[in-house]
Design an enzyme around this catalytic site. Structure first.
Site, PDB file in Angstrom:
ATOM      1  N   ASP A  65      -7.184  -5.559  -7.764  1.00  0.00           N
ATOM      2  CA  ASP A  65      -7.615  -4.603  -6.844  1.00  0.00           C
ATOM      3  C   ASP A  65      -8.734  -5.097  -5.876  1.00  0.00           C
ATOM      4  O   ASP A  65      -9.348  -5.987  -6.374  1.00  0.00           O
ATOM      5  CB  ASP A  65      -7.689  -3.160  -7.340  1.00  0.00           C
ATOM      6  N   SER A  66      -8.956  -4.730  -4.815  1.00  0.00           N
ATOM      7  CA  SER A  66     -10.152  -4.914  -3.990  1.00  0.00           C
ATOM      8  C   SER A  66     -11.450  -4.506  -4.586  1.00  0.00           C
ATOM      9  O   SER A  66     -12.505  -5.069  -4.297  1.00  0.00           O
ATOM     10  CB  SER A  66      -9.967  -4.361  -2.333  1.00  0.00           C
ATOM     11  N   CYS A 116      -3.361  -2.127  -5.352  1.00  0.00           N
ATOM     12  CA  CYS A 116      -4.010  -1.975  -3.970  1.00  0.00           C
ATOM     13  C   CYS A 116      -3.156  -1.889  -2.875  1.00  0.00           C
ATOM     14  O   CYS A 116      -2.378  -2.757  -2.750  1.00  0.00           O
ATOM     15  CB  CYS A 116      -5.365  -3.247  -3.704  1.00  0.00           C
ATOM     16  N   GLU A 138     -15.932   6.326  -3.482  1.00  0.00           N
ATOM     17  CA  GLU A 138     -16.873   5.625  -3.872  1.00  0.00           C
ATOM     18  C   GLU A 138     -18.293   6.272  -3.675  1.00  0.00           C
ATOM     19  O   GLU A 138     -18.991   5.689  -5.027  1.00  0.00           O
ATOM     20  CB  GLU A 138     -17.197   4.208  -2.732  1.00  0.00           C
ATOM     21  N   CYS A 177      -3.335   4.922  -0.919  1.00  0.00           N
ATOM     22  CA  CYS A 177      -4.332   4.083  -1.400  1.00  0.00           C
ATOM     23  C   CYS A 177      -4.953   4.482  -2.812  1.00  0.00           C
ATOM     24  O   CYS A 177      -4.869   5.789  -2.943  1.00  0.00           O
ATOM     25  CB  CYS A 177      -5.681   4.523  -0.300  1.00  0.00           C
ATOM     26  N   HIS A 210      -7.674   4.737  -4.105  1.00  0.00           N
ATOM     27  CA  HIS A 210      -8.740   5.583  -4.335  1.00  0.00           C
ATOM     28  C   HIS A 210      -8.374   7.236  -4.199  1.00  0.00           C
ATOM     29  O   HIS A 210      -9.139   8.019  -4.710  1.00  0.00           O
ATOM     30  CB  HIS A 210      -9.514   5.320  -3.099  1.00  0.00           C
TER      31      HIS A 210
END
Lengths: 247, 247
Positions: free
Chosen positions: A7-8, A70, A150, A180, A182
Protein backbone atom coordinates in the site's frame (compact mmCIF):
# COMPACT_ATOMS: atom_id res chain seq x y z
CA UNK A 1 0.71 -19.41 2.72
CA UNK A 2 2.35 -16.02 2.67
CA UNK A 3 0.69 -12.90 1.31
CA UNK A 4 2.68 -9.80 0.44
CA UNK A 5 0.53 -6.70 0.89
CA UNK A 6 1.53 -3.40 -0.69
CA UNK A 7 0.00 0.00 0.00
CA UNK A 8 1.07 3.62 -0.37
CA UNK A 9 0.85 4.03 3.39
CA UNK A 10 -1.33 2.84 6.25
CA UNK A 11 -4.65 2.51 4.36
CA UNK A 12 -3.98 -1.07 3.31
CA UNK A 13 -4.23 -2.13 6.94
CA UNK A 14 -8.02 -2.16 6.47
CA UNK A 15 -7.40 -4.92 3.92
CA UNK A 16 -5.06 -6.78 6.29
CA UNK A 17 -7.82 -6.66 8.89
CA UNK A 18 -10.13 -8.55 6.54
CA UNK A 19 -7.42 -11.09 5.66
CA UNK A 20 -6.90 -11.82 9.36
CA UNK A 21 -10.63 -11.97 10.07
CA UNK A 22 -11.09 -14.56 7.32
CA UNK A 23 -8.02 -16.54 8.50
CA UNK A 24 -6.55 -16.60 5.02
CA UNK A 25 -2.77 -16.57 5.52
CA UNK A 26 -0.37 -17.67 8.21
CA UNK A 27 2.05 -14.95 7.20
CA UNK A 28 1.53 -11.42 5.87
CA UNK A 29 4.42 -9.19 4.83
CA UNK A 30 3.16 -5.60 4.69
CA UNK A 31 5.04 -2.82 2.91
CA UNK A 32 3.80 0.77 3.14
CA UNK A 33 5.49 3.42 0.99
CA UNK A 34 5.09 5.96 3.79
CA UNK A 35 7.94 8.16 2.52
CA UNK A 36 5.98 8.93 -0.65
CA UNK A 37 2.36 8.66 0.46
CA UNK A 38 -0.18 9.76 -0.82
CA UNK A 39 -0.33 8.30 -4.33
CA UNK A 40 -3.82 9.69 -4.99
CA UNK A 41 -2.66 12.94 -6.58
CA UNK A 42 0.42 11.56 -8.36
CA UNK A 43 0.62 10.74 -12.05
CA UNK A 44 0.44 7.36 -13.74
CA UNK A 45 4.15 6.86 -14.46
CA UNK A 46 5.18 7.76 -10.95
CA UNK A 47 2.63 5.39 -9.40
CA UNK A 48 3.74 2.54 -11.68
CA UNK A 49 7.42 3.17 -10.92
CA UNK A 50 6.87 3.21 -7.14
CA UNK A 51 4.75 0.05 -7.36
CA UNK A 52 7.48 -1.83 -9.24
CA UNK A 53 10.00 -0.83 -6.57
CA UNK A 54 7.64 -2.31 -3.97
CA UNK A 55 7.37 -5.50 -6.01
CA UNK A 56 11.14 -5.82 -6.10
CA UNK A 57 11.36 -5.48 -2.33
CA UNK A 58 8.48 -7.86 -1.60
CA UNK A 59 9.68 -10.52 -4.08
CA UNK A 60 12.51 -11.26 -1.66
CA UNK A 61 9.97 -12.85 0.68
CA UNK A 62 8.81 -15.27 -2.03
CA UNK A 63 5.11 -14.72 -1.29
CA UNK A 64 2.35 -16.94 -2.67
CA UNK A 65 0.42 -13.88 -3.76
CA UNK A 66 0.90 -10.11 -3.91
CA UNK A 67 -2.11 -8.07 -2.86
CA UNK A 68 -2.13 -4.47 -4.03
CA UNK A 69 -4.12 -3.01 -1.15
CA UNK A 70 -4.33 0.45 -2.67
CA UNK A 71 -6.97 1.39 -5.19
CA UNK A 72 -4.78 4.00 -6.87
CA UNK A 73 -1.89 1.56 -7.43
CA UNK A 74 -4.41 -1.10 -8.53
CA UNK A 75 -5.77 1.35 -11.10
CA UNK A 76 -2.41 2.29 -12.61
CA UNK A 77 0.13 -0.44 -11.95
CA UNK A 78 -1.66 -3.79 -11.89
CA UNK A 79 -0.92 -4.87 -15.47
CA UNK A 80 2.76 -4.03 -15.17
CA UNK A 81 3.05 -5.72 -11.78
CA UNK A 82 1.47 -8.86 -13.25
CA UNK A 83 3.94 -8.86 -16.14
CA UNK A 84 6.93 -8.60 -13.81
CA UNK A 85 5.90 -10.72 -10.81
CA UNK A 86 6.83 -14.38 -10.39
CA UNK A 87 3.56 -15.02 -8.45
CA UNK A 88 -0.11 -14.04 -8.78
CA UNK A 89 -0.98 -10.38 -8.20
CA UNK A 90 -4.43 -9.24 -7.06
CA UNK A 91 -5.64 -5.65 -6.95
CA UNK A 92 -8.71 -4.34 -5.14
CA UNK A 93 -10.73 -2.91 -8.03
CA UNK A 94 -11.94 -6.04 -9.81
CA UNK A 95 -12.91 -7.68 -6.47
CA UNK A 96 -14.90 -4.56 -5.56
CA UNK A 97 -16.88 -4.74 -8.78
CA UNK A 98 -17.47 -8.49 -8.39
CA UNK A 99 -18.60 -7.94 -4.79
CA UNK A 100 -21.42 -5.74 -6.10
CA UNK A 101 -22.56 -8.45 -8.44
CA UNK A 102 -22.26 -11.24 -5.87
CA UNK A 103 -23.98 -9.01 -3.32
CA UNK A 104 -27.15 -8.86 -5.37
CA UNK A 105 -26.78 -5.30 -6.70
CA UNK A 106 -28.78 -5.21 -9.94
CA UNK A 107 -27.68 -3.79 -13.26
CA UNK A 108 -30.09 -0.86 -13.12
CA UNK A 109 -29.38 -0.02 -9.46
CA UNK A 110 -27.76 3.33 -8.77
CA UNK A 111 -24.05 2.77 -8.02
CA UNK A 112 -21.65 5.39 -6.62
CA UNK A 113 -17.87 4.95 -6.69
CA UNK A 114 -15.75 7.24 -4.52
CA UNK A 115 -11.96 7.35 -4.50
CA UNK A 116 -8.88 9.50 -4.92
CA UNK A 117 -8.57 11.85 -7.87
CA UNK A 118 -6.14 9.41 -9.55
CA UNK A 119 -8.35 6.34 -9.04
CA UNK A 120 -11.50 8.02 -10.35
CA UNK A 121 -9.54 9.71 -13.14
CA UNK A 122 -8.18 6.36 -14.34
CA UNK A 123 -11.71 5.27 -15.30
CA UNK A 124 -10.89 1.67 -14.31
CA UNK A 125 -13.87 1.24 -11.97
CA UNK A 126 -16.20 2.78 -14.55
CA UNK A 127 -14.87 0.45 -17.27
CA UNK A 128 -15.20 -2.73 -15.19
CA UNK A 129 -18.66 -1.74 -13.92
CA UNK A 130 -19.78 -1.12 -17.46
CA UNK A 131 -18.37 -4.49 -18.54
CA UNK A 132 -20.53 -6.12 -15.84
CA UNK A 133 -23.58 -4.36 -17.26
CA UNK A 134 -24.02 -1.62 -14.64
CA UNK A 135 -25.76 1.33 -16.27
CA UNK A 136 -26.34 3.85 -13.49
CA UNK A 137 -22.82 4.61 -12.33
CA UNK A 138 -21.62 7.86 -10.78
CA UNK A 139 -17.91 8.21 -9.96
CA UNK A 140 -16.61 11.13 -7.88
CA UNK A 141 -13.24 11.91 -6.32
CA UNK A 142 -13.37 12.69 -2.59
CA UNK A 143 -9.73 13.57 -1.95
CA UNK A 144 -10.11 15.16 1.48
CA UNK A 145 -11.32 11.93 3.07
CA UNK A 146 -7.80 10.47 3.07
CA UNK A 147 -6.19 13.28 5.09
CA UNK A 148 -9.21 13.25 7.42
CA UNK A 149 -8.73 9.53 8.15
CA UNK A 150 -4.96 10.05 8.48
CA UNK A 151 -5.81 12.65 11.15
CA UNK A 152 -8.01 10.16 12.98
CA UNK A 153 -11.20 11.99 11.98
CA UNK A 154 -13.80 9.34 11.10
CA UNK A 155 -16.97 11.38 11.68
CA UNK A 156 -18.08 14.70 13.17
CA UNK A 157 -18.49 18.22 11.85
CA UNK A 158 -15.55 18.37 9.42
CA UNK A 159 -16.35 14.94 7.96
CA UNK A 160 -20.02 15.86 7.56
CA UNK A 161 -19.11 19.11 5.78
CA UNK A 162 -16.79 17.17 3.47
CA UNK A 163 -19.58 14.67 2.70
CA UNK A 164 -21.91 17.59 1.95
CA UNK A 165 -19.34 19.08 -0.43
CA UNK A 166 -18.72 15.86 -2.35
CA UNK A 167 -22.05 14.04 -2.10
CA UNK A 168 -24.58 16.74 -1.20
CA UNK A 169 -25.97 17.16 -4.71
CA UNK A 170 -25.78 13.56 -5.89
CA UNK A 171 -29.06 12.08 -4.63
CA UNK A 172 -29.51 8.54 -3.31
CA UNK A 173 -27.73 5.31 -4.24
CA UNK A 174 -28.37 1.59 -3.91
CA UNK A 175 -24.67 0.76 -3.57
CA UNK A 176 -21.50 2.70 -2.77
CA UNK A 177 -18.04 1.35 -3.57
CA UNK A 178 -15.53 2.70 -1.04
CA UNK A 179 -12.78 2.87 -3.64
CA UNK A 180 -9.92 3.75 -1.31
CA UNK A 181 -8.64 1.61 1.54
CA UNK A 182 -8.81 4.56 3.94
CA UNK A 183 -12.57 4.88 3.63
CA UNK A 184 -13.63 1.79 5.64
CA UNK A 185 -12.46 3.69 8.72
CA UNK A 186 -15.34 6.07 7.97
CA UNK A 187 -17.76 3.25 7.24
CA UNK A 188 -20.16 4.12 10.08
CA UNK A 189 -20.44 7.75 9.00
CA UNK A 190 -20.66 6.86 5.29
CA UNK A 191 -23.30 4.23 6.05
CA UNK A 192 -25.42 6.80 7.88
CA UNK A 193 -25.02 9.33 5.06
CA UNK A 194 -25.94 6.80 2.34
CA UNK A 195 -28.67 5.19 4.45
CA UNK A 196 -29.97 1.97 2.89
CA UNK A 197 -27.10 1.61 0.41
CA UNK A 198 -24.87 -1.47 0.30
CA UNK A 199 -21.31 -0.36 1.06
CA UNK A 200 -18.49 -2.25 -0.69
CA UNK A 201 -15.30 -2.60 1.38
CA UNK A 202 -12.05 -3.38 -0.53
CA UNK A 203 -10.78 -5.71 2.19
CA UNK A 204 -13.91 -7.82 2.36
CA UNK A 205 -14.14 -7.83 -1.43
CA UNK A 206 -10.61 -9.09 -1.92
CA UNK A 207 -10.98 -11.78 0.75
CA UNK A 208 -13.98 -13.11 -1.19
CA UNK A 209 -12.04 -12.84 -4.48
CA UNK A 210 -9.00 -14.73 -3.14
CA UNK A 211 -11.23 -17.55 -1.94
CA UNK A 212 -13.05 -17.74 -5.27
CA UNK A 213 -9.73 -17.86 -7.14
CA UNK A 214 -7.99 -20.39 -4.87
CA UNK A 215 -5.40 -17.84 -3.84
CA UNK A 216 -5.72 -18.61 -0.13
CA UNK A 217 -6.43 -21.84 1.68
CA UNK A 218 -8.07 -20.44 4.78
CA UNK A 219 -7.90 -22.05 8.18
CA UNK A 220 -4.86 -20.10 9.36
CA UNK A 221 -5.38 -20.05 13.10
CA UNK A 222 -2.88 -17.32 13.59
CA UNK A 223 -1.43 -14.73 11.23
CA UNK A 224 2.12 -13.51 11.70
CA UNK A 225 2.60 -10.01 10.30
CA UNK A 226 5.88 -8.40 9.32
CA UNK A 227 5.79 -4.64 8.81
CA UNK A 228 8.06 -2.67 6.51
CA UNK A 229 7.85 0.99 5.50
CA UNK A 230 9.92 3.36 3.38
CA UNK A 231 10.03 5.60 6.44
CA UNK A 232 8.95 5.62 10.07
CA UNK A 233 7.97 1.98 10.43
CA UNK A 234 7.16 2.66 14.08
CA UNK A 235 4.26 4.92 13.16
CA UNK A 236 2.96 2.21 10.82
CA UNK A 237 3.15 -0.30 13.69
CA UNK A 238 1.32 2.09 16.00
CA UNK A 239 -1.52 2.58 13.51
CA UNK A 240 -1.59 -1.19 12.91
CA UNK A 241 -1.89 -1.87 16.64
CA UNK A 242 -4.86 0.51 16.77
CA UNK A 243 -6.66 -0.58 13.58
CA UNK A 244 -6.03 -4.31 13.96
CA UNK A 245 -6.36 -4.43 17.77
CA UNK A 246 -2.89 -5.96 17.99
CA UNK A 247 -1.19 -6.12 21.38
CA UNK B 1 20.29 38.03 -9.73
CA UNK B 2 18.92 34.50 -9.78
CA UNK B 3 17.06 32.94 -6.90
CA UNK B 4 16.53 29.20 -6.64
CA UNK B 5 13.32 28.43 -4.77
CA UNK B 6 12.68 24.99 -3.33
CA UNK B 7 9.42 23.69 -1.93
CA UNK B 8 7.84 20.30 -1.33
CA UNK B 9 5.11 21.15 -3.81
CA UNK B 10 3.10 24.18 -4.87
CA UNK B 11 2.97 26.01 -1.50
CA UNK B 12 6.22 27.91 -2.15
CA UNK B 13 4.48 29.80 -4.92
CA UNK B 14 3.09 32.10 -2.21
CA UNK B 15 6.72 33.02 -1.51
CA UNK B 16 7.46 33.52 -5.22
CA UNK B 17 4.50 35.89 -5.35
CA UNK B 18 6.13 38.09 -2.70
CA UNK B 19 9.52 37.97 -4.48
CA UNK B 20 7.88 39.17 -7.69
CA UNK B 21 5.85 41.83 -5.92
CA UNK B 22 9.00 43.27 -4.33
CA UNK B 23 10.90 43.05 -7.65
CA UNK B 24 13.79 41.22 -6.08
CA UNK B 25 15.16 38.93 -8.79
CA UNK B 26 15.25 38.93 -12.57
CA UNK B 27 15.26 35.14 -12.58
CA UNK B 28 13.63 32.57 -10.33
CA UNK B 29 14.18 28.83 -10.76
CA UNK B 30 11.43 27.00 -8.89
CA UNK B 31 11.65 23.33 -7.99
CA UNK B 32 8.67 21.57 -6.38
CA UNK B 33 9.12 18.00 -5.16
CA UNK B 34 5.57 17.17 -6.24
CA UNK B 35 6.28 13.41 -6.50
CA UNK B 36 6.90 13.24 -2.76
CA UNK B 37 4.72 16.03 -1.36
CA UNK B 38 3.68 16.52 1.46
CA UNK B 39 6.74 16.72 3.71
CA UNK B 40 4.69 17.74 6.77
CA UNK B 41 4.15 14.23 8.10
CA UNK B 42 7.53 12.76 7.08
CA UNK B 43 10.47 12.25 9.40
CA UNK B 44 13.58 14.35 9.83
CA UNK B 45 16.04 12.15 7.90
CA UNK B 46 13.73 11.80 4.92
CA UNK B 47 13.09 15.56 4.75
CA UNK B 48 16.82 16.30 4.93
CA UNK B 49 17.62 13.72 2.24
CA UNK B 50 14.98 15.07 -0.15
CA UNK B 51 16.16 18.64 0.47
CA UNK B 52 19.76 17.74 -0.39
CA UNK B 53 18.58 16.16 -3.64
CA UNK B 54 16.81 19.42 -4.46
CA UNK B 55 20.00 21.35 -3.69
CA UNK B 56 21.96 19.16 -6.08
CA UNK B 57 19.48 19.81 -8.86
CA UNK B 58 19.22 23.56 -8.26
CA UNK B 59 22.99 24.03 -7.93
CA UNK B 60 23.23 23.43 -11.67
CA UNK B 61 21.61 26.83 -12.24
CA UNK B 62 24.32 28.58 -10.20
CA UNK B 63 21.84 30.73 -8.26
CA UNK B 64 22.86 33.71 -6.15
CA UNK B 65 20.75 32.43 -3.30
CA UNK B 66 18.68 29.37 -2.45
CA UNK B 67 15.36 30.08 -0.75
CA UNK B 68 13.82 27.17 1.10
CA UNK B 69 10.18 28.17 0.65
CA UNK B 70 8.84 25.39 2.85
CA UNK B 71 8.64 25.70 6.60
CA UNK B 72 9.03 21.96 7.17
CA UNK B 73 12.23 21.75 5.10
CA UNK B 74 13.46 24.96 6.74
CA UNK B 75 12.92 23.36 10.14
CA UNK B 76 14.79 20.15 9.41
CA UNK B 77 17.26 20.67 6.57
CA UNK B 78 18.54 24.25 6.73
CA UNK B 79 21.79 23.59 8.58
CA UNK B 80 22.74 20.72 6.29
CA UNK B 81 21.81 22.68 3.15
CA UNK B 82 24.00 25.56 4.35
CA UNK B 83 26.93 23.21 4.93
CA UNK B 84 26.66 21.75 1.42
CA UNK B 85 25.65 24.74 -0.72
CA UNK B 86 28.13 26.93 -2.62
CA UNK B 87 25.82 29.97 -2.16
CA UNK B 88 23.75 31.52 0.65
CA UNK B 89 20.68 29.58 1.78
CA UNK B 90 17.69 31.26 3.42
CA UNK B 91 14.80 29.47 5.10
CA UNK B 92 11.45 30.97 6.07
CA UNK B 93 11.43 30.42 9.84
CA UNK B 94 14.00 32.96 11.02
CA UNK B 95 12.50 35.67 8.75
CA UNK B 96 9.05 34.95 10.18
CA UNK B 97 10.29 35.45 13.73
CA UNK B 98 12.16 38.64 12.79
CA UNK B 99 9.04 39.95 11.02
CA UNK B 100 7.20 39.77 14.35
CA UNK B 101 9.87 41.84 16.02
CA UNK B 102 10.15 44.35 13.20
CA UNK B 103 6.36 44.53 13.02
CA UNK B 104 6.12 45.86 16.56
CA UNK B 105 4.87 42.71 18.27
CA UNK B 106 5.94 43.03 21.90
CA UNK B 107 7.61 40.39 24.03
CA UNK B 108 4.58 39.83 26.25
CA UNK B 109 2.07 39.77 23.36
CA UNK B 110 0.25 36.49 22.75
CA UNK B 111 1.81 34.77 19.74
CA UNK B 112 0.36 31.74 17.92
CA UNK B 113 2.39 29.63 15.49
CA UNK B 114 0.54 27.23 13.20
CA UNK B 115 2.18 24.74 10.85
CA UNK B 116 2.48 21.11 9.83
CA UNK B 117 2.98 18.42 12.43
CA UNK B 118 6.68 18.19 11.46
CA UNK B 119 7.29 21.96 11.63
CA UNK B 120 5.63 22.38 15.02
CA UNK B 121 7.21 19.15 16.29
CA UNK B 122 10.69 20.40 15.38
CA UNK B 123 10.40 23.15 18.00
CA UNK B 124 12.41 25.51 15.78
CA UNK B 125 9.87 28.35 15.82
CA UNK B 126 9.46 28.00 19.58
CA UNK B 127 13.25 28.12 20.10
CA UNK B 128 13.80 31.18 17.90
CA UNK B 129 10.82 33.02 19.42
CA UNK B 130 12.14 32.31 22.88
CA UNK B 131 15.59 33.56 21.85
CA UNK B 132 13.95 36.83 20.79
CA UNK B 133 12.33 37.11 24.20
CA UNK B 134 8.77 36.12 23.35
CA UNK B 135 7.14 34.64 26.44
CA UNK B 136 3.54 33.94 25.46
CA UNK B 137 3.91 31.49 22.61
CA UNK B 138 1.42 28.80 21.63
CA UNK B 139 2.36 26.41 18.80
CA UNK B 140 -0.20 24.04 17.26
CA UNK B 141 -0.15 21.76 14.23
CA UNK B 142 -3.03 22.30 11.81
CA UNK B 143 -2.33 19.52 9.30
CA UNK B 144 -5.66 19.54 7.47
CA UNK B 145 -5.17 23.09 6.18
CA UNK B 146 -2.64 21.90 3.57
CA UNK B 147 -4.96 19.40 1.85
CA UNK B 148 -7.76 21.97 2.04
CA UNK B 149 -5.66 24.55 0.19
CA UNK B 150 -4.48 21.88 -2.27
CA UNK B 151 -8.17 21.26 -2.97
CA UNK B 152 -8.74 24.96 -3.62
CA UNK B 153 -10.72 25.39 -0.39
CA UNK B 154 -9.69 28.71 1.15
CA UNK B 155 -12.78 29.39 3.29
CA UNK B 156 -16.31 28.09 3.80
CA UNK B 157 -17.90 25.45 5.98
CA UNK B 158 -15.12 22.82 5.95
CA UNK B 159 -12.41 25.42 6.58
CA UNK B 160 -14.42 26.97 9.42
CA UNK B 161 -14.94 23.55 11.03
CA UNK B 162 -11.21 22.87 10.73
CA UNK B 163 -10.41 26.24 12.37
CA UNK B 164 -12.86 25.38 15.17
CA UNK B 165 -11.14 22.02 15.70
CA UNK B 166 -7.62 23.45 15.83
CA UNK B 167 -8.14 26.95 17.26
CA UNK B 168 -11.55 26.83 18.93
CA UNK B 169 -10.25 26.48 22.48
CA UNK B 170 -7.16 28.63 22.22
CA UNK B 171 -8.48 32.12 22.96
CA UNK B 172 -7.27 35.33 21.32
CA UNK B 173 -3.84 36.28 19.99
CA UNK B 174 -1.98 39.47 19.13
CA UNK B 175 0.01 37.83 16.33
CA UNK B 176 -0.29 34.65 14.29
CA UNK B 177 2.64 33.20 12.33
CA UNK B 178 1.33 31.32 9.29
CA UNK B 179 4.12 28.75 9.52
CA UNK B 180 3.37 26.92 6.26
CA UNK B 181 3.52 28.43 2.80
CA UNK B 182 0.08 27.05 1.96
CA UNK B 183 -1.63 29.13 4.63
CA UNK B 184 -1.42 32.58 2.98
CA UNK B 185 -4.02 31.31 0.51
CA UNK B 186 -6.37 31.20 3.52
CA UNK B 187 -5.23 34.58 4.79
CA UNK B 188 -8.64 36.25 4.47
CA UNK B 189 -10.39 33.50 6.42
CA UNK B 190 -7.60 33.28 9.02
CA UNK B 191 -7.60 37.08 9.40
CA UNK B 192 -11.34 37.04 10.09
CA UNK B 193 -11.00 34.18 12.60
CA UNK B 194 -8.11 35.86 14.46
CA UNK B 195 -9.64 39.33 14.21
CA UNK B 196 -7.23 42.06 15.28
CA UNK B 197 -4.13 39.84 15.18
CA UNK B 198 -1.11 40.63 13.04
CA UNK B 199 -0.66 37.77 10.54
CA UNK B 200 2.91 36.89 9.53
CA UNK B 201 3.28 35.66 5.92
CA UNK B 202 6.43 33.64 5.08
CA UNK B 203 6.78 35.27 1.65
CA UNK B 204 6.60 38.83 2.91
CA UNK B 205 8.88 37.96 5.81
CA UNK B 206 11.58 36.47 3.60
CA UNK B 207 11.43 39.40 1.16
CA UNK B 208 12.14 41.71 4.07
CA UNK B 209 14.91 39.40 5.33
CA UNK B 210 16.64 39.19 1.93
CA UNK B 211 16.66 42.99 1.66
CA UNK B 212 18.05 43.37 5.18
CA UNK B 213 20.81 40.84 4.42
CA UNK B 214 21.75 42.18 0.98
CA UNK B 215 20.67 38.98 -0.69
CA UNK B 216 18.67 40.73 -3.40
CA UNK B 217 19.26 44.00 -5.18
CA UNK B 218 15.69 44.88 -6.02
CA UNK B 219 14.67 46.87 -9.05
CA UNK B 220 14.01 43.83 -11.26
CA UNK B 221 11.41 45.15 -13.66
CA UNK B 222 10.51 41.71 -14.82
CA UNK B 223 11.00 38.28 -13.28
CA UNK B 224 11.54 35.27 -15.52
CA UNK B 225 10.43 32.07 -13.83
CA UNK B 226 11.51 28.56 -14.73
CA UNK B 227 9.41 25.77 -13.27
CA UNK B 228 10.64 22.27 -12.47
CA UNK B 229 8.89 19.49 -10.59
CA UNK B 230 9.66 15.90 -9.68
CA UNK B 231 6.38 15.03 -11.38
CA UNK B 232 3.57 16.68 -13.32
CA UNK B 233 5.20 20.03 -13.99
CA UNK B 234 2.10 21.04 -15.95
CA UNK B 235 -0.06 20.99 -12.84
CA UNK B 236 2.54 23.16 -11.07
CA UNK B 237 2.40 25.63 -13.96
CA UNK B 238 -1.39 25.69 -13.83
CA UNK B 239 -1.42 26.46 -10.11
CA UNK B 240 1.31 29.07 -10.66
CA UNK B 241 -0.74 30.76 -13.38
CA UNK B 242 -3.65 30.96 -10.96
CA UNK B 243 -1.78 32.02 -7.80
CA UNK B 244 0.61 34.42 -9.51
CA UNK B 245 -1.84 35.74 -12.10
CA UNK B 246 0.55 34.71 -14.86
CA UNK B 247 -0.73 34.64 -18.45
Amino acid sequence: MTAAVFDSGVGGLSVVKSLIKHKMFDEIVYYGDTARVPYGAKDQNTIARYSLEALEFLSGFEPNVLIVACNTASAYALDELRRKAAFPVAGVIEPGVLALKNGGVKKRDRVLVIGTRATIGSGVYQKLLSAQGYENVTAVPAPLLVPLVEEGIFDGAIAQEAFKRYFGDLGAFDAVIMGCTHYPLMQTALGAWFAGAKLVHSGEAIAEYLKANNLAFGGADETQIKFFASENVNRLKEVAAQWLNLP
